[in-house]
Enzyme design. Structure first.
Site, PDB file in Angstrom:
ATOM      1  CE  LYS A  50      15.646  36.984  35.266  1.00 48.32           C
ATOM      2  NZ  LYS A  50      15.205  38.037  36.230  1.00 48.32           N
ATOM      3  CD  GLN A  94      12.031  39.810  35.310  1.00 43.22           C
ATOM      4  OE1 GLN A  94      12.367  38.750  35.787  1.00 43.22           O
ATOM      5  NE2 GLN A  94      12.491  40.731  34.968  1.00 43.22           N
ATOM      6  CG  ASP A 117      15.251  38.389  42.156  1.00 36.46           C
ATOM      7  OD1 ASP A 117      16.250  38.353  41.375  1.00 36.46           O
ATOM      8  OD2 ASP A 117      14.234  38.585  41.881  1.00 36.46           O
TER       9      ASP A 117
END
Ligand code: GUN
Length: 281
Positions: A50, A94, A117
């Site tokens: 990412k 994460q 997200d």
């Protein structure tokens, strides 16, 4: 029938170049903060990808790596700092977090306008009400794949296998927003195959290696495999790929299907968030 393969790697590359062009054509340098807790190897690899692809597209990297024994309070303070940092447009914590941490409370701490997200309650609420907002990366990547190969979602019967916050639930909402008739299956669904065989679009995000075989698939269906598992004979998904390609009209490979789309969507969300923040200032 031999299904057409959906090449997520190719589309993700196209979308990342679009993001890079959008950034180059503007005066904005978006900032993305990735927060990694602990040393889980798979999470480490995902976060590294990412960051690398974000930087390649022109996004500034604000990474935080915290020890596996970080306290809830310390982690929440990091999120608070990132919320108030004007250089940071997107925050990604994460998952999964170590078991001693309260994941829901950490996610709830993220400013919804930086929630690239799409996991906060505000983002989920906007999605459920079909209002504009930042949407979860993997499910929106799936929609982009279907659009790209020309599957007309409107009016189809779509079945989603799995009801996770990260994929299944938002996937169902996104398909509904595109006028599909949506069914969600989960571990308590009886006779799974009888439900999945009704699907024109079948999205499998169950986390069970090769759960879906030929008997689960309507001939000609678009089958999207969100799973990825490391087995003794290499990587596989939630779909038995060799079986599916004999029956389906379209199928995503693992790897190289949905996976690359998650990061492409993250970059798109980060630029969108940055554009919104600049307009507000
Ligand atoms: N873990 C696996 N996939 C994801 C994702 O898309 N976002 C976050 N935050 N964690 C993940």
């Amino acid at each position: 029938m031999t299904a057409t393969l959906i090449d997520g790697k190719e589309l993700a590359g196209i979308l990342r170049r679009e993001v890079a062009n959008r950034i180059a054509a503007s005066a904005i340098t978006p900032g993305l903060a990735t927060v990694l807790v602990g040393d889980d190897p798979a999470s480490g690899i995902y976060v590294a990808s990412k960051r690398r692809l974000s930087v390649a597209a022109g996004i500034r990297d604000h990474h935080r790596h915290l020890p596996s024994d970080v306290t809830q309070g310390e982690l929440e303070r990091v999120v608070d700092e990132l919320n108030s940092d004007a250089e940071v447009d997107g925050i990604l914590v994460q998952l999964p977090l170590p078991a001693h941490l309260d994941t829901a409370a950490v996610i709830a701490r993220i400013d919804p306008d930086k929630d690239v997200d799409g996991l906060t309650e505000v983002s989920a609420g906007r999605l459920a009400l079909n209002r504009p907002g930042l949407q979860p990366c993997t499910p929106s990547g799936v929609i982009r794949l279907l659009d790209w190969v020309g599957v007309d979602i409107k009016g189809t019967r779509a079945v989603v296998v799995g009801r996770s916050d990260l994929v299944g639930r938002p996937q169902a909402q996104l398909l509904l927003a595109r006028d599909a008739t949506v069914t969600v299956c989960h571990r308590y669904t009886t006779d799974l195959a009888s439900v999945t065989r009704t699907a024109d679009i079948l999205v499998v995000a169950a986390g069970v290696p090769r759960l879906v075989g030929a008997q689960h698939i309507k001939p000609g269906a678009a089958v999207i495999d969100v799973g990825i598992h490391r087995t003794d004979d290499g990587l596989c998904g939630d779909v038995d790929f060799d079986a599916a390609r004999q029956v389906a009209g379209f199928v995503t490979p693992v790897p190289g299907g949905v996976g690359p789309m998650t990061i492409a969507s993250l970059l798109q969300n980060t630029v969108t968030a940055a554009e919104l923040h600049r307009r507000r200032r």
